[in-house]
Design a protein around this motif. Structure first.
Motif, mmCIF file in Angstrom:
data_model
loop_
_atom_site.group_PDB
_atom_site.id
_atom_site.type_symbol
_atom_site.label_atom_id
_atom_site.label_comp_id
_atom_site.label_asym_id
_atom_site.label_seq_id
_atom_site.Cartn_x
_atom_site.Cartn_y
_atom_site.Cartn_z
ATOM 1 N N GLY A 21 0.822 -1.203 0.000
ATOM 2 C CA GLY A 21 0.000 0.000 0.000
ATOM 3 C C GLY A 21 0.849 1.243 0.000
ATOM 4 N N LEU A 22 1.615 1.412 1.053
ATOM 5 C CA LEU A 22 2.434 2.614 1.163
ATOM 6 C C LEU A 22 3.897 2.287 1.460
ATOM 7 N N SER A 23 4.287 1.061 1.321
ATOM 8 C CA SER A 23 5.687 0.628 1.472
ATOM 9 C C SER A 23 6.397 1.343 2.604
ATOM 10 N N GLY A 24 7.464 2.062 2.240
ATOM 11 C CA GLY A 24 8.318 2.644 3.270
ATOM 12 C C GLY A 24 7.821 3.975 3.787
ATOM 13 N N LEU A 25 6.605 3.989 4.312
ATOM 14 C CA LEU A 25 6.044 5.259 4.778
ATOM 15 C C LEU A 25 6.891 5.868 5.908
ATOM 16 N N ILE A 26 7.459 5.014 6.756
ATOM 17 C CA ILE A 26 8.281 5.534 7.855
ATOM 18 C C ILE A 26 9.528 6.217 7.293
ATOM 19 N N SER A 27 10.156 5.598 6.296
ATOM 20 C CA SER A 27 11.333 6.213 5.669
ATOM 21 C C SER A 27 10.941 7.506 4.965
ATOM 22 N N THR A 28 9.785 7.482 4.312
ATOM 23 C CA THR A 28 9.324 8.674 3.607
ATOM 24 C C THR A 28 9.120 9.823 4.589
ATOM 25 N N GLU A 29 8.496 9.481 5.728
ATOM 26 C CA GLU A 29 8.249 10.496 6.744
ATOM 27 C C GLU A 29 9.574 11.036 7.288
ATOM 28 N N SER A 30 10.511 10.141 7.593
ATOM 29 C CA SER A 30 11.790 10.586 8.148
ATOM 30 C C SER A 30 12.527 11.470 7.158
ATOM 31 N N PHE A 31 12.508 11.062 5.880
ATOM 32 C CA PHE A 31 13.214 11.840 4.877
ATOM 33 C C PHE A 31 12.599 13.229 4.747
ATOM 34 N N PHE A 32 11.265 13.257 4.692
ATOM 35 C CA PHE A 32 10.601 14.541 4.495
ATOM 36 C C PHE A 32 10.780 15.435 5.727
ATOM 37 N N ARG A 33 10.793 14.804 6.914
ATOM 38 C CA ARG A 33 11.006 15.577 8.130
ATOM 39 C C ARG A 33 12.406 16.195 8.126
ATOM 40 N N SER A 34 13.402 15.431 7.638
ATOM 41 C CA SER A 34 14.759 15.979 7.589
ATOM 42 C C SER A 34 14.812 17.176 6.631
ATOM 43 N N LEU A 35 14.002 17.118 5.581
ATOM 44 C CA LEU A 35 13.936 18.255 4.651
ATOM 45 C C LEU A 35 13.296 19.465 5.327
ATOM 46 N N LEU A 36 12.177 19.223 6.034
ATOM 47 C CA LEU A 36 11.477 20.340 6.683
ATOM 48 C C LEU A 36 12.347 20.979 7.768
ATOM 49 N N ASP A 37 13.041 20.143 8.525
ATOM 50 C CA ASP A 37 13.799 20.660 9.661
ATOM 51 C C ASP A 37 15.143 21.253 9.263
ATOM 52 N N LEU A 38 15.777 20.656 8.274
ATOM 53 C CA LEU A 38 17.157 21.036 7.967
ATOM 54 C C LEU A 38 17.340 21.676 6.599
ATOM 55 N N GLY A 39 16.287 21.713 5.803
ATOM 56 C CA GLY A 39 16.406 22.299 4.467
ATOM 57 C C GLY A 39 17.004 21.321 3.474
ATOM 58 N N PRO A 40 17.059 21.744 2.192
ATOM 59 C CA PRO A 40 17.481 20.840 1.122
ATOM 60 C C PRO A 40 18.829 20.167 1.376
ATOM 61 N N SER A 41 19.770 20.912 1.959
ATOM 62 C CA SER A 41 21.094 20.317 2.124
ATOM 63 C C SER A 41 21.121 19.337 3.303
ATOM 64 N N GLY A 42 20.101 19.404 4.137
ATOM 65 C CA GLY A 42 20.072 18.492 5.282
ATOM 66 C C GLY A 42 19.271 17.229 5.031
ATOM 67 N N ALA A 43 18.565 17.172 3.899
ATOM 68 C CA ALA A 43 17.766 15.982 3.590
ATOM 69 C C ALA A 43 18.699 14.784 3.433
ATOM 70 N N ASN A 44 18.358 13.708 4.109
ATOM 71 C CA ASN A 44 19.276 12.582 4.235
ATOM 72 C C ASN A 44 19.234 11.644 3.016
ATOM 73 N N PRO A 45 20.302 11.630 2.213
ATOM 74 C CA PRO A 45 20.288 10.810 0.997
ATOM 75 C C PRO A 45 20.233 9.306 1.281
ATOM 76 N N MET A 46 20.597 8.905 2.494
ATOM 77 C CA MET A 46 20.533 7.474 2.814
ATOM 78 C C MET A 46 19.090 6.996 2.922
ATOM 79 N N LEU A 47 18.199 7.923 3.276
ATOM 80 C CA LEU A 47 16.797 7.532 3.470
ATOM 81 C C LEU A 47 16.016 7.487 2.165
ATOM 82 N N PHE A 48 16.429 8.310 1.198
ATOM 83 C CA PHE A 48 15.592 8.480 0.011
ATOM 84 C C PHE A 48 15.310 7.180 -0.757
ATOM 85 N N PRO A 49 16.326 6.322 -0.971
ATOM 86 C CA PRO A 49 16.024 5.089 -1.733
ATOM 87 C C PRO A 49 14.941 4.238 -1.090
ATOM 88 N N ASN A 50 14.792 4.307 0.224
ATOM 89 C CA ASN A 50 13.735 3.524 0.875
ATOM 90 C C ASN A 50 12.352 4.153 0.739
#
Lengths: 417, 446
Positions: free
Chosen positions: A113-142
């Motif tokens: 249904g939504l696969s890696g929703l937890i990873s998606t949330e963590s990645f998006f939260r890192s973007l909201l909190d830290l901006g584009p340069s803080g978004a975690n590239p390790m999380l994105f593939p998940n």
């Protein structure tokens, strides 16, 4: 219009892999189903108290290190870990040769249904909190929905067709139906097919905000009781159920452990509102009829039915009507069990329900619909209430319906050469 | 080099293949397949809101990539993307429906409706239970879900409006299309990142080929969103200028958005109603690298397998292919590996084979890329003209094939491939071919 002749290839199930709230592995899973144990308990993985609902069917005691190398455990998120673990169990259960050459031809068709929703949330939260340069590239593939299927392929070296389908509550049924097509029409000999999903706070909260969770009103009991008059919404679950599907002649030639045949599958749609279930049951009945017809099961043979009912007022009633449409007065003689009473509802529950039906056929035992206490006069069938029982049946129909009007029915039958 | 019409319309195709491969093919399955034609196309892209605007754009070598305006892109490596501009969904949809739709749903619905209208299909006598829809999706309703999550995270869970999460699941667009057009056949939604909507077309064609349905709407829709933009940004995969596929100085992708849908129709039905035919769906192949989540395997084995199994499914040989619509994302590694894979499949012919990346004009539309490129390929077959790879200036010594640089080329195209290789190593290749009613009738008489 020219009608195609039927393919002579048949699809059999030769392996089962289970990571579920009812246990890890097919044995534990079956023992729980047989005894009518519920996987639904207080949620422990996150704090659900924001919501009126506190229950869920969580996978407990899952230690990914029991199934995967430590390096893999670090890289994969939990939903991919569950998928990879179930895939490994299924592959081993099918006793397929363990050489890289053998594995290359194997494919993976997964529903989620939504696969890696937890990873998606963590990645998006890192973007909201830290901006584009803080978004975690390790999380994105998940975050991509095909991550679990791809991780299975990477982990096991499967280079065959690899597809992920996501169609709400019929994701698992859809994956198995497509995999059966690919084998039947000669595009693959061995496919792992099934589904995986994970429960998380954001998903639980979203379901609650959309008004789908039990209890519907604060005064009501929080309970998952399909077909019962008290039903008032669903309770969420999670897990992975994967089967090995194989061309029958391929399986026979290698002396594979044969469980059952997937003898028919039917899909249909109904024009109902995107968040609703349609009422009359005609489209689900059409999916069932297509599966029965393809599998050569006539009206005189009564299959056992694994219901898609999930304790939602509309869905359960619709399914009863669909069954009555096909069998009329004889519908009362069919054993209809709703395993979501134990597993909860999730987008990929179909994978686990297919495994359950395979075992049900093998052991000639019908698992119950639990929490069934107050009969609903509108839902008047034999729901195998609360206690499982032995049966004598040659086929099981596994139903799937999603809100918005997608219906899939899979017919499992004892394999007779 | 111009080439004569290949001999596909003369003699028995099956025989040709058997001879060529020096082995007798298993005749048991191929005889049972019905054939599938494409009789309607709809496209929403950065080049406009219709199939005609799309074709005019790509055949004219126009760039749809521009500065991103949908959200704030300051702080990113690139400020460029191929946005769909001036989307006017309220022309076709009521406000009641619109407020429950994400941008992805709106674009998908518009493209699917155009494909239906374009086909000239009349509803009388159509069995709606044998008419289904399969969609390839990417981020789905993420552009709406992001707004929900932003409030959830910053202002507290209860301040987020639930209508924003309603369209999150990727199948919502599929259900809207089926609901609004009253399609009662099978539905499915494929989510294999950048190959989603190539696979959705293949799956839909199978439904018709094997007799489950007579008509299918198949395609994909994906809207630009912060999640994917920042994801590719974090992987350093975005080019800071509009993408330059196969160019020596290419530095990455330009993200795009849009939707494309095809109306697939069983051959006898389409010919019987004298429909306009864009081409035939000849086959598809799917494979997996089983190598890495974000990088293709260095020899392109997965890509090779997708192309060869697609050709085998189509019962065609590499020699018969006239055009490849490439994945051509514009990253150093992807373009190199795809070039190697094409050389492996086509041998010497690779150097005589026009290959182009329409992503240079409409960006990488992820979930809908496969269907947008299938539409481009079909229009190339229909117009007998190959769209170019634009922004091509510097020849790369390792990417040394004919990428149809900068200008469209008038040319005979009978058979074309469209490559879609995705994140996770999910590869799909589809084979499309020209269909001429007269030639078919001729063959039937012989």
């Amino acid at each position: 219009m020219s009608e195609p002749k039927e393919s002579s290839r048949r699809v059999v199930i030769t392996g089962l892999g289970v990571i579920s709230s009812l246990g890890l592995g097919k044995e534990a899973f079956w023992e729980s189903l047989k005894r009518g144990v519920s996987g639904i308990r207080e949620i422990t993985r996150f704090e659900p108290s924001l919501n009126g609902s506190r229950l869920g069917a969580e996978v407990r005691d899952f230690n990914p290190k029991d199934f995967l190398a430590a390096s893999k455990v670090r890289r994969l998120d939990r939903v991919s870990q569950m998928a990879a673990a179930a895939a490994r169990l299924a592959y081993e259960d099918a006793r397929l040769p363990d050489s890289p050459q053998e594995r290359e031809g194997v494919g993976v068709i997964l529903g989620s249904g939504l696969s890696g929703l937890i990873s998606t949330e963590s990645f998006f939260r890192s973007l909201l909190d830290l901006g584009p340069s803080g978004a975690n590239p390790m999380l994105f593939p998940n975050t991509v929905p095909n991550a679990p299927a791809s991780q299975i392929a990477i982990e096991m070296g499967f280079k065959g067709p690899n597809v992920t389908l996501s169609h709400k509550e019929v994701s698992g049924e859809n994956a198995i139906a497509y995999a059966c097509d690919l084998i039947r029409y000669g595009k693959a000999d061995i496919l792992l097919a099934g589904a995986v999903d994970e429960l998380c706070q954001l998903l639980h909260f979203s379901y609650w905000r959309l008004g789908a969770l039990s209890p519907h009103r604060r005064s009501e009991e929080e309970i998952c009781c399909p077909f019962d008059l008290r039903r008032n919404g669903l309770i969420l679950g999670e897990g992975a159920g994967i089967v090995v599907l194989e061309d029958a002649s391929h399986a026979l030639s290698r002396g594979a452990p044969l469980y059952q045949e997937v003898a028919g599958w039917g899909m249909s749609g109904s024009p109902c509102r995107v968040s609703d279930y349609e009422e009359g049951g005609e489209p689900l009945a059409r999916a069932m009829s297509l599966a029965l017809e393809m599998g050569g099961v006539g009206p005189e043979e009564l299959p056992q039915i694994s219901a898609c009912a999930n304790s939602s007022p509309g869905l359960d009633l619709m399914e009863v009507r669909a069954i009555q449409r096909i069998w009329g007065a004889k519908a009362g003689s069919i054993s209809v069990s709703a395993l979501k009473s134990m597993l909860g509802e999730f987008h990929s529950c179909g994978g686990l329900r297919v495994v359950a039906s395979v075992l049900s056929l093998k052991h000639q035992w019908i698992p119950p619909t639990i929490n069934y206490q107050v009969p609903d006069p509108a839902c008047n069938l034999d729901f195998v209430p609360n206690v499982g029982r032995p049966g004598d049946f040659g086929s099981v129909l596994v139903n799937g319906s999603s809100n918005g009007g997608s219906h899939i029915s899979l017919l499992l039958r004892r394999f007779i050469e | 080099m111009e080439k004569e019409l290949p001999p596909t319309w003369e003699g028995d195709e099956g025989e040709i293949i058997e001879e060529r491969q020096g082995q007798v093919m298993d005749g048991s399955l191929e005889d049972k397949q019905r054939r599938v034609l494409i009789t309607g196309i709809g496209v929403v892209s950065a080049l406009g809101h219709s199939k005609d605007a799309f074709w005019e754009g790509i055949s004219g070598g126009r760039c749809g990539i521009d500065r991103v305006t949908l959200f704030d892109v300051s702080g990113y490596r690139s400020q460029y993307g191929a946005e769909v501009k001036d989307l006017e969904p309220e022309k076709q949809l009521s406000r009641r429906i619109l407020k429950r739709m994400s941008r992805c749903d709106q674009m998908g619905f518009i493209a699917a409706s155009e494909a239906l209208e374009d086909s000239g299909l009349r509803w009388e006598g159509i069995d709606r239970t044998r008419f289904g829809v399969i969609v390839g999706a990417g981020a789905g309703g993420m552009s709406s879900a992001e707004l929900f999550y932003e409030d959830y995270h910053r202002k507290g869970p209860n301040s987020a409006h639930p209508i924003l999460i309603f369209p999150t699941p990727p199948n919502v667009v599929t259900d809207w299309i089926a609901l609004e057009h009253d399609l009662r056949g099978p539905r499915s939604t494929v989510v294999t990142a950048c190959s989603s909507s190539a696979t959705s077309i293949g799956y839909a064609a199978d439904m018709i080929r094997f007799g489950r349905t007579d008509l299918m709407l198949a395609g994909g829709s994906d809207a630009m969103c912060r999640l994917t933009f920042s994801g590719f940004n974090s992987l350093r995969a975005l080019d800071e200028v509009p993408c330059r596929p196969f160019d020596a100085e290419r530095k990455g992708i330009s993200l795009g958005e849009g939707a494309a849908f095809l109306l697939l129709e069983e051959l006898e039905r389409a010919v019987g109603r004298r429909a306009r035919i864009y081409g035939e769906f000849a086959g598809y192949g799917i494979s997996c690298d089983a190598y890495h989540m974000t990088a293709p395997d260095s020899k392109g084995e997965g890509a090779v397998k997708a192309m060869t199994s697609a050709l085998a499914d189509a019962r065609l040989s590499p020699e018969e292919v006239d055009y490849v619509n490439a994945l051509g994302t514009g990253t150093q590694y992807n373009d190199l590996v795809e070039t190697l894979a094409i050389k492996t499949v086509f041998g010497d012919k690779a150097y005589r084979l026009p290959i182009s990346s329409t992503k240079s004009m409409v960006g990488h539309c992820l979930g809908s890329a496969g269907s947008i490129e299938a539409a481009a390929t079909l229009l190339a077959l229909y117009h007998q003209m190959i769209p170019p790879t634009i922004h091509y200036e510097h020849r790369d010594s390792q990417c040394d094939l004919d990428y149809v640089p900068n200008e469209a080329r008038k040319r005979m195209v009978q058979v074309a491939l469209s490559n879609s290789f995705a994140f996770g190593g999910n590869n799909t290749c589809i084979v499309l071919k020209r269909f001429a009613v007269e030639a078919e009738r001729e063959e039937a008489r012989v």
